[in-house]
Scaffold this motif. Structure first.
Motif, short mmCIF file in Angstrom:
data_model
loop_
_atom_site.label_atom_id
_atom_site.label_comp_id
_atom_site.label_asym_id
_atom_site.label_seq_id
_atom_site.Cartn_x
_atom_site.Cartn_y
_atom_site.Cartn_z
N PRO A 90 31.65 -55.34 48.14
CA PRO A 90 32.44 -54.22 47.59
C PRO A 90 33.17 -54.63 46.31
O PRO A 90 33.73 -55.73 46.23
CB PRO A 90 33.44 -53.92 48.72
CG PRO A 90 32.78 -54.43 49.96
CD PRO A 90 32.01 -55.64 49.53
N GLU A 91 33.17 -53.76 45.34
CA GLU A 91 33.82 -54.05 44.06
C GLU A 91 35.28 -54.46 44.23
O GLU A 91 35.77 -55.36 43.54
CB GLU A 91 33.75 -52.82 43.15
CG GLU A 91 32.43 -52.63 42.45
CD GLU A 91 32.49 -51.51 41.43
OE1 GLU A 91 31.67 -51.54 40.50
OE2 GLU A 91 33.35 -50.62 41.56
N VAL A 92 35.96 -53.83 45.16
CA VAL A 92 37.39 -54.08 45.35
C VAL A 92 37.67 -55.51 45.80
O VAL A 92 38.79 -56.00 45.67
CB VAL A 92 37.98 -53.06 46.35
CG1 VAL A 92 37.45 -53.31 47.76
CG2 VAL A 92 39.50 -53.07 46.34
N ASN A 93 36.64 -56.20 46.31
CA ASN A 93 36.82 -57.55 46.86
C ASN A 93 36.31 -58.66 45.95
O ASN A 93 36.31 -59.83 46.35
CB ASN A 93 36.09 -57.67 48.20
CG ASN A 93 36.67 -56.78 49.27
OD1 ASN A 93 37.75 -56.22 49.11
ND2 ASN A 93 35.95 -56.65 50.38
N MET A 94 35.90 -58.35 44.74
CA MET A 94 35.28 -59.36 43.90
C MET A 94 36.26 -60.36 43.30
O MET A 94 35.88 -61.47 42.91
CB MET A 94 34.48 -58.67 42.78
CG MET A 94 33.20 -58.01 43.26
SD MET A 94 31.96 -59.19 43.84
CE MET A 94 31.39 -59.85 42.27
N GLY A 95 37.53 -60.01 43.21
CA GLY A 95 38.50 -60.94 42.65
C GLY A 95 38.15 -61.33 41.23
O GLY A 95 37.88 -60.47 40.38
N GLU A 96 38.15 -62.65 40.97
CA GLU A 96 37.87 -63.13 39.62
C GLU A 96 36.37 -63.21 39.32
O GLU A 96 35.97 -63.48 38.18
CB GLU A 96 38.49 -64.53 39.44
CG GLU A 96 37.66 -65.70 39.91
CD GLU A 96 37.51 -65.84 41.42
OE1 GLU A 96 36.80 -66.76 41.87
OE2 GLU A 96 38.11 -65.03 42.15
N VAL A 97 35.53 -62.94 40.30
CA VAL A 97 34.07 -63.04 40.13
C VAL A 97 33.56 -61.74 39.51
O VAL A 97 33.82 -60.64 40.02
CB VAL A 97 33.39 -63.30 41.49
CG1 VAL A 97 31.88 -63.42 41.30
CG2 VAL A 97 33.95 -64.56 42.13
N THR A 98 32.84 -61.85 38.42
CA THR A 98 32.39 -60.65 37.69
C THR A 98 31.09 -60.08 38.24
O THR A 98 30.81 -58.90 38.07
CB THR A 98 32.21 -60.96 36.20
OG1 THR A 98 31.26 -62.03 36.05
CG2 THR A 98 33.55 -61.38 35.58
N HIS A 99 30.26 -60.93 38.86
CA HIS A 99 29.00 -60.46 39.41
C HIS A 99 28.50 -61.49 40.41
O HIS A 99 28.95 -62.64 40.42
CB HIS A 99 27.95 -60.23 38.32
CG HIS A 99 27.65 -61.47 37.53
ND1 HIS A 99 28.34 -61.81 36.39
CD2 HIS A 99 26.75 -62.47 37.72
CE1 HIS A 99 27.87 -62.95 35.91
NE2 HIS A 99 26.91 -63.37 36.70
N VAL A 100 27.58 -61.08 41.25
CA VAL A 100 26.94 -61.99 42.21
C VAL A 100 25.63 -62.49 41.61
O VAL A 100 24.77 -61.68 41.24
CB VAL A 100 26.67 -61.28 43.55
CG1 VAL A 100 25.88 -62.19 44.49
CG2 VAL A 100 27.98 -60.86 44.20
N GLU A 101 25.50 -63.79 41.48
CA GLU A 101 24.27 -64.36 40.95
C GLU A 101 23.21 -64.45 42.05
O GLU A 101 23.48 -64.92 43.15
CB GLU A 101 24.53 -65.76 40.37
CG GLU A 101 25.38 -65.75 39.12
CD GLU A 101 25.44 -67.11 38.45
OE1 GLU A 101 24.93 -68.09 39.05
OE2 GLU A 101 25.98 -67.19 37.34
N VAL A 102 22.02 -63.98 41.71
CA VAL A 102 20.90 -63.96 42.66
C VAL A 102 19.73 -64.72 42.04
O VAL A 102 19.25 -64.36 40.96
CB VAL A 102 20.48 -62.51 42.98
CG1 VAL A 102 19.29 -62.51 43.93
CG2 VAL A 102 21.64 -61.74 43.58
N THR A 103 19.29 -65.77 42.69
CA THR A 103 18.17 -66.55 42.19
C THR A 103 16.85 -65.93 42.66
O THR A 103 16.83 -65.10 43.58
CB THR A 103 18.22 -68.00 42.71
OG1 THR A 103 17.98 -67.99 44.12
CG2 THR A 103 19.59 -68.63 42.43
#
Length: 300
Positions: free
Chosen positions: A168-181
Motif C-alpha cells: 500500500p502506498e501509505v506504508n512505503m515510508g522513505e522507499v519510492t518504489h519496489v524493485e522487482v528483478t
C-alpha cells in the motif's frame, strides 16, 4: 525506557513465545494463538466496533484509508479505552520485539467485510530494501470466529522472504518504489486477486490472534456466508520507521491521561501534548486503498 523495559512492565517477554511459534514465524511467516482474549473482552471490543461504525459510517478508517465493501476503523486507541488491552497482546508484542528489536505501535485498525465483498489483492504490508529489512509485525485479533467462508485472511506461507508485493502506498515510508528483478517476476502472480496455489486461509475462534510478518503475501477473501468477521489489525513497527498512523499528532487528553509509562512508550506519545478534542470528527474526503509502484530492475 526501552522496549524490553516497557514490555516487562506490561508482563510481556520473549519467553511468551514457544519454540514452535518461533519456528513457524521464521519459516512460514505467521502463527496463530487461541484464547488470547477472553469472551468478556471480545464482547466489549465488538460493542465498541459497532458503536464507532455507527458514528463514522462509510468514512470509517479515513485516517489511514477506506475500503468499499469492507467497513474499517482507525485511530482506535484515541476513540475508546476498550482497545487499550491490545497493548498487552503478548503474541504480537513478543514476536515484534523478537523480529524488530526496538518497536512502537504502527497502527490499530479494524475491518469487517460485508457479504459478497472483501476480496483483496495479495499484498505485503511494507517494503523491504534488503533481505533482513523487517519493518512490521501485523496481527489479527479475532472479534468473531474467522471461518473458511466469512472472508478470512489468506496467506502464502514463506512468502515473507520473497519480493514485497503490492505494498500500500501509505506504508512505503522513505522507499519510492519496489524493485522487482527478472527472477522475482517469475513468481509474482499475474492476477493478484486469484487464488495462489500455496495460499492457506487463517481461521480461528473469537479471541484468537494470528501474528504475521508484515512482508508476507496476504489479503482478505470474499465473505461468502455474510457472517460477521470483525478483526482488529494491531500492527507493530520498527521504531526507526514512520508509523502508519501518527499517534502523537492525533493524541486526545483522555488517552494521554490514562496511558501509563509503558503504554506511552509503545504509542510513542512520551512528552506529547494532546491537540485533538474530537477524534470522531468526519472529514470531507478520504483516501482509498492503493498499491505502490513496482519497478523491474536487472541485477544480474
Amino acid at each position: 525506557m526501552n522496549t524490553a523495559q516497557a514490555l516487562a512492565e506490561l508482563g510481556i517477554g520473549l519467553s511468551d513465545l514457544t519454540e514452535e511459534q518461533r519456528r513457524r514465524f521464521d519459516v512460514d511467516g505467521f502463527f496463530i494463538v487461541p484464547d488470547v482474549f477472553d469472551p468478556a473482552a471480545v464482547a466489549e471490543m465488538r460493542s465498541e466496533f459497532e458503536r464507532l461504525r455507527g458514528i463514522e459510517g462509510e468514512y470509517g478508517g479515513h485516517e489511514v484509508h477506506i475500503e468499499p465493501g469492507a467497513p474499517r476503523l482507525s485511530n482506535l486507541f484515541n476513540k475508546s479505552a476498550a482497545f487499550d488491552r491490545c497493548l498487552t497482546c503478548k503474541p504480537t508484542l513478543a514476536a515484534a520485539h523478537l523480529l524488530l528489536g526496538e518497536i512502537r505501535v504502527y497502527s490499530l485498525n479494524a475491518r469487517n467485510p460485508l457479504k459478497g465483498e472483501g476480496q483483496q489483492i495479495l499484498h505485503s504490508d511494507v517494503p523491504r530494501v534488503h533481505p533482513t529489512d523487517w519493518r512490521v509485525v501485523n496481527s489479527m485479533i479475532m472479534l468473531d470466529d474467522m471461518t473458511p467462508d466469512n472472508g478470512p485472511t489468506r496467506v502464502v506461507p514463506g512468502s515473507h522472504k520473497w519480493v514485497p508485493l503490492n505494498v500500500p502506498e501509505v506504508n512505503m515510508g522513505e522507499v519510492t518504489h519496489v524493485e522487482v528483478t527478472p527472477e522475482d517476476r517469475k513468481i509474482i502472480p499475474k492476477d493478484s486477486f486469484a487464488t495462489h496455489p500455496r495460499e492457506v486461509k487463517v481461521t480461528g475462534k473469537a479471541g484468537s490472534v494470528a501474528v504475521i510478518n508484515g512482508g508476507i503475501w496476504h489479503g482478505g477473501t470474499r465473505n461468502e456466508s455474510g457472517a460477521s468477521r470483525r478483526v482488529l489489525h494491531l500492527a507493530i513497527g520498527r521504531r526507526d520507521i514512520p508509523q502508519q498512523f501518527n499517534e502523537r499528532e492525533h493524541l486526545t487528553q483522555a488517552l494521554h491521561d490514562r496511558a501509563g509509562p509503558a503504554e506511552r512508550f509503545l504509542l510513542d506519545i512520551e512528552g506529547a501534548t494532546p491537540t485533538v478534542d474530537d477524534p470522531l470528527a468526519i472529514p470531507d474526503d478520504a483516501r482509498v486503498w492503493k498499491a505502490a509502484e513496482a519497478v523491474v530492475v536487472d541485477r544480474y
